[in-house]
Scaffold this motif. Structure first.
Motif: not given
Length: 162
Positions: A60-77, A124-134
């Motif tokens: 992840a690009y952690t600062p951007m991921a946390e910023k987007e997650m916080r925005k998403l949580c605020s929207e959900a709240a 979160l899966k659609a918007r947050v910059p987190i990538w996975k490798r299987e």
């Protein structure tokens, strides 16, 4: 890694190699004004398309991921009338059976927190910059997977073989 939380805040966001437990997230969200605490825990499953999965690796690009997650949580709240929200995601190695994401919401009534958990994981899966490798058993090639990409209004998984 970092944790985006302050004591006066009703939202706890963290993207880290060390994932807080479901109990820690539950305890954060507990509030006497709420009659519901709902949660979603995403774990690494052992197969994908008949291949044995050994583990996932998240980046992840952690600062951007946390910023987007916080925005998403605020929207959900706001959207669901939530009292508290915890959203944490693992980076690094995630073996089969281990949690990679924990989402917890509290609200006065159950429907709001249940619907909010579903909304949060999908967004979160659609918007947050987190990538996975299987990583698969017996396969020298691992696969990097983006979460969900939108193409012509439809959700589409994107996979890139190394």
């Amino acid at each position: 890694m970092s944790s985006s939380y302050t004591s006066s805040d009703n939202i706890w966001v963290k993207v880290s190699e060390e994932l807080p437990s479901l109990q820690e997230c539950h305890d954060f969200c507990a509030d006497p004004s709420c009659g519901a605490i709902s949660s979603f825990v995403g774990t690494t499953r052992n197969t994908f398309q008949s291949k044995k999965v050994l583990r996932l690796w998240y980046e992840a690009y952690t600062p951007m991921a946390e910023k987007e997650m916080r925005k998403l949580c605020s929207e959900a709240a706001s959207k669901y009338g939530l009292k508290r929200v915890a959203a944490v995601h693992k980076v690094g190695d995630c073996p089969v059976g281990q949690a990679s994401v924990v989402l917890v919401c509290s609200s006065p009534h159950r429907n709001a927190s249940l619907e909010a958990c579903s909304y949060l994981i999908n967004e979160l899966k659609a918007r947050v910059p987190i990538w996975k490798r299987e990583v698969y058993e017996g396969d020298a090639d691992a696969v990097w997977k983006e979460n969900i990409e939108w193409n012509e209004g439809k959700a589409k998984r994107v996979m890139v073989k190394e």
